[in-house]
Design a protein around this motif. Structure first.
Motif, mmCIF file in Angstrom:
data_model
loop_
_atom_site.group_PDB
_atom_site.id
_atom_site.type_symbol
_atom_site.label_atom_id
_atom_site.label_comp_id
_atom_site.label_asym_id
_atom_site.label_seq_id
_atom_site.Cartn_x
_atom_site.Cartn_y
_atom_site.Cartn_z
ATOM 1 N N TRP A 56 0.819 -1.213 0.000
ATOM 2 C CA TRP A 56 0.000 0.000 0.000
ATOM 3 C C TRP A 56 0.851 1.260 0.000
ATOM 4 O O TRP A 56 0.446 2.284 -0.566
ATOM 5 C CB TRP A 56 -0.948 -0.014 1.195
ATOM 6 C CG TRP A 56 -2.036 -1.036 1.076
ATOM 7 C CD1 TRP A 56 -2.185 -2.174 1.812
ATOM 8 C CD2 TRP A 56 -3.126 -1.025 0.139
ATOM 9 N NE1 TRP A 56 -3.296 -2.880 1.396
ATOM 10 C CE2 TRP A 56 -3.904 -2.196 0.371
ATOM 11 C CE3 TRP A 56 -3.523 -0.152 -0.877
ATOM 12 C CZ2 TRP A 56 -5.042 -2.492 -0.364
ATOM 13 C CZ3 TRP A 56 -4.665 -0.461 -1.610
ATOM 14 C CH2 TRP A 56 -5.398 -1.605 -1.363
ATOM 15 N N ILE A 98 1.800 3.246 -3.307
ATOM 16 C CA ILE A 98 0.816 4.036 -4.053
ATOM 17 C C ILE A 98 0.907 5.508 -3.668
ATOM 18 O O ILE A 98 0.857 5.857 -2.487
ATOM 19 C CB ILE A 98 -0.615 3.528 -3.783
ATOM 20 C CG1 ILE A 98 -0.751 2.055 -4.186
ATOM 21 C CG2 ILE A 98 -1.625 4.385 -4.557
ATOM 22 C CD1 ILE A 98 -2.108 1.466 -3.855
ATOM 23 N N ASN A 99 1.031 6.350 -4.669
ATOM 24 C CA ASN A 99 0.938 7.792 -4.484
ATOM 25 C C ASN A 99 -0.491 8.179 -4.846
ATOM 26 O O ASN A 99 -0.822 8.342 -6.023
ATOM 27 C CB ASN A 99 1.948 8.511 -5.395
ATOM 28 C CG ASN A 99 1.928 10.030 -5.226
ATOM 29 O OD1 ASN A 99 0.899 10.618 -4.904
ATOM 30 N ND2 ASN A 99 3.062 10.664 -5.452
ATOM 31 N N TRP A 100 -1.339 8.287 -3.837
ATOM 32 C CA TRP A 100 -2.760 8.507 -4.078
ATOM 33 C C TRP A 100 -3.031 9.851 -4.736
ATOM 34 O O TRP A 100 -3.951 9.970 -5.560
ATOM 35 C CB TRP A 100 -3.532 8.420 -2.761
ATOM 36 C CG TRP A 100 -3.452 7.083 -2.105
ATOM 37 C CD1 TRP A 100 -2.639 6.706 -1.070
ATOM 38 C CD2 TRP A 100 -4.208 5.904 -2.450
ATOM 39 N NE1 TRP A 100 -2.839 5.387 -0.753
ATOM 40 C CE2 TRP A 100 -3.798 4.863 -1.569
ATOM 41 C CE3 TRP A 100 -5.187 5.638 -3.398
ATOM 42 C CZ2 TRP A 100 -4.348 3.580 -1.633
ATOM 43 C CZ3 TRP A 100 -5.742 4.367 -3.462
ATOM 44 C CH2 TRP A 100 -5.317 3.350 -2.591
ATOM 45 N N GLU A 101 -2.264 10.838 -4.381
ATOM 46 C CA GLU A 101 -2.505 12.193 -4.896
ATOM 47 C C GLU A 101 -2.246 12.275 -6.401
ATOM 48 O O GLU A 101 -3.009 12.909 -7.141
ATOM 49 C CB GLU A 101 -1.606 13.190 -4.156
ATOM 50 C CG GLU A 101 -1.863 14.635 -4.548
ATOM 51 C CD GLU A 101 -1.036 15.605 -3.727
ATOM 52 O OE1 GLU A 101 -0.966 16.785 -4.132
ATOM 53 O OE2 GLU A 101 -0.482 15.200 -2.689
ATOM 54 N N GLY A 129 -1.814 9.517 -8.455
ATOM 55 C CA GLY A 129 -2.270 8.341 -9.185
ATOM 56 C C GLY A 129 -1.121 7.512 -9.734
ATOM 57 O O GLY A 129 -1.211 6.976 -10.845
ATOM 58 N N MET A 131 -7.576 3.992 -9.561
ATOM 59 C CA MET A 131 -7.379 4.484 -8.205
ATOM 60 C C MET A 131 -8.647 4.295 -7.368
ATOM 61 O O MET A 131 -8.564 3.985 -6.169
ATOM 62 C CB MET A 131 -6.980 5.968 -8.231
ATOM 63 C CG MET A 131 -5.726 6.266 -9.069
ATOM 64 S SD MET A 131 -4.317 5.186 -8.680
ATOM 65 C CE MET A 131 -3.937 5.696 -7.013
ATOM 66 N N GLU A 132 -9.812 4.444 -7.986
ATOM 67 C CA GLU A 132 -11.070 4.228 -7.262
ATOM 68 C C GLU A 132 -11.234 2.759 -6.880
ATOM 69 O O GLU A 132 -11.722 2.433 -5.791
ATOM 70 C CB GLU A 132 -12.257 4.689 -8.117
ATOM 71 C CG GLU A 132 -12.352 6.196 -8.291
ATOM 72 C CD GLU A 132 -12.422 6.941 -6.962
ATOM 73 O OE1 GLU A 132 -13.177 6.475 -6.073
ATOM 74 O OE2 GLU A 132 -11.733 7.954 -6.809
ATOM 75 N N LEU A 181 -8.770 0.703 -6.285
ATOM 76 C CA LEU A 181 -7.818 0.485 -5.199
ATOM 77 C C LEU A 181 -8.365 1.001 -3.867
ATOM 78 O O LEU A 181 -8.225 0.342 -2.834
ATOM 79 C CB LEU A 181 -6.486 1.176 -5.524
ATOM 80 C CG LEU A 181 -5.585 0.452 -6.526
ATOM 81 C CD1 LEU A 181 -4.530 1.394 -7.075
ATOM 82 C CD2 LEU A 181 -4.918 -0.756 -5.857
ATOM 83 N N LYS A 182 -9.001 2.164 -3.887
ATOM 84 C CA LYS A 182 -9.579 2.725 -2.667
ATOM 85 C C LYS A 182 -10.693 1.832 -2.127
ATOM 86 O O LYS A 182 -10.789 1.594 -0.910
ATOM 87 C CB LYS A 182 -10.116 4.132 -2.949
ATOM 88 C CG LYS A 182 -9.028 5.175 -3.153
ATOM 89 C CD LYS A 182 -9.633 6.533 -3.503
ATOM 90 C CE LYS A 182 -8.544 7.570 -3.748
ATOM 91 N NZ LYS A 182 -9.117 8.882 -4.162
ATOM 92 N N LYS A 201 -9.079 -1.270 -0.648
ATOM 93 C CA LYS A 201 -8.411 -0.980 0.632
ATOM 94 C C LYS A 201 -9.443 -0.867 1.753
ATOM 95 O O LYS A 201 -9.219 -1.353 2.874
ATOM 96 C CB LYS A 201 -7.585 0.301 0.562
ATOM 97 C CG LYS A 201 -6.710 0.495 1.817
ATOM 98 C CD LYS A 201 -5.769 1.645 1.682
ATOM 99 C CE LYS A 201 -4.734 1.625 2.804
ATOM 100 N NZ LYS A 201 -5.291 1.364 4.145
#
Length: 242
Positions: A66, A69-72, A74, A111-112, A114-115, A118
Motif C-alpha cells: 500500500w 501508491i501515491n494517491w494524490e 495516481g 485508483m477508485e 484500489l480505494k 483498501k
C-alpha cells in the motif's frame, strides 16, 4: 562411475525450439472479461484489470504494498517482487532487473478500485483482529499474509472456464499491455521502459513482429496520404444539389 576425466556433454549446445506466437486477447475479449469481472470478488477484479493497465509481471503485482501508491498523483511504484519456491515458500525478492523498479501513472478508475479494495481489506482486518497478519501487501490471503504466486493463475483459469472464455494465462495480460502501446504508436524505448526490461534489445526480441506490423501500417498510411491520383475531386454545387 569415474571412468572419464572429462564430460563431453559439457560442450553440447541444445538447439532452441521455434518461437511460438504469443497468445493475447483481442479488445473484444477484454471487454467481455471486464464485464464478467463485475460480479467477481473485488480482489481478483482489481488484479486482472490492474495487470492489463500496468503490464506488471505477476511477481511485481504480488509484491506491491500500500505504501507504493501515491494517491494524490495516481502513481504506483514497483520496488520488489513476491516469489515462491517449494524450499523457501513465499518470499520477497528484488525486482528482475534494476530497470524493473519503475513508476507508472494510472487513470482515476484504477485508483477508485484500489480505494474500494483498501476499504474492504481494512474492514476484514478489523473483523479478524489478532488473526490478521499485517504484511502491508495489496494482494493477500484471507488472513493478510502475502498471496501465493499460483493463486491468481488458477483463479483466472477457473474464471475463464466458468464464463467460457479463451484462457491465455496471466502473463498474456502483460503482452496485451505491450501490444496496446505498440499499436498506439509508442516508440520502442518508451515501451521498454514501461515494461521494465533491462535493455531495449529485450523488448525488440520479444515484440519484434508487433513493431514490424506497426511499421507496415505506417507505410500504408503514408502511401494512402500521398496517393494523389486516387483522390476524388470535390463535388460541385450543381452535383451537391442533384
Amino acid at each position: 562411475m569415474d571412468m572419464l576425466t572429462d564430460n563431453p556433454c559439457r560442450r553440447v549446445t541444445v538447439p532452441k525450439g521455434e518461437a511460438k506466437e504469443k497468445e493475447i486477447y483481442t479488445l473484444a475479449e477484454v471487454e467481455e472479461i471486464f464485464n464478467a469481472l463485475e460480479t467477481e470478488p473485488l480482489k481478483y477484479k482489481l488484479f486482472i484489470i490492474l495487470a492489463v493497465y500496468s503490464g506488471f509481471r505477476r511477481g511485481e503485482m504480488l509484491g506491491l504494498e500500500w505504501k507504493d501508491i501515491n494517491w494524490e498523483d495516481g502513481v504506483i511504484s514497483v520496488r520488489r517482487t513476491s516469489n515462491y519456491t517449494a524450499a523457501k515458500g513465499i518470499y520477497t525478492d528484488t525486482t528482475k532487473t534494476k530497470k524493473s523498479q519503475r513508476s507508472s501513472k494510472f487513470p482515476p478508475m484504477i485508483m477508485e478500485l484500489l480505494k474500494a479494495y483498501k476499504k474492504e481489506q481494512d474492514a476484514e482486518r478489523e473483523r479478524l483482529c489478532d488473526k490478521w497478519q499485517d504484511a502491508d501487501r495489496i494482494f493477500v490471503k484471507w488472513d493478510g499474509r502475502p498471496m501465493n504466486n499460483n493463486t491468481p493463475y488458477f483463479w483466472f483459469g477457473e474464471f475463464c472456464k466458468k464464463h467460457n472464455f479463451r484462457f491465455c494465462d496471466i502473463h498474456s495480460l502483460r503482452h496485451l499491455h505491450a501490444s496496446l502501446l505498440i499499436n498506439a504508436g509508442v516508440d520502442m524505448v518508451s515501451v521498454s521502459s514501461d515494461m521494465g526490461h533491462s535493455c531495449v534489445g529485450t523488448t525488440s526480441n520479444i515484440y519484434c513482429h508487433m513493431f514490424q506490423e506497426a511499421k507496415a501500417r505506417n507505410c500504408e498510411a503514408i502511401t494512402n496520404a500521398l496517393s494523389f491520383g486516387n483522390k476524388k475531386e470535390p463535388l460541385t454545387e450543381a452535383q451537391v444539389a442533384v
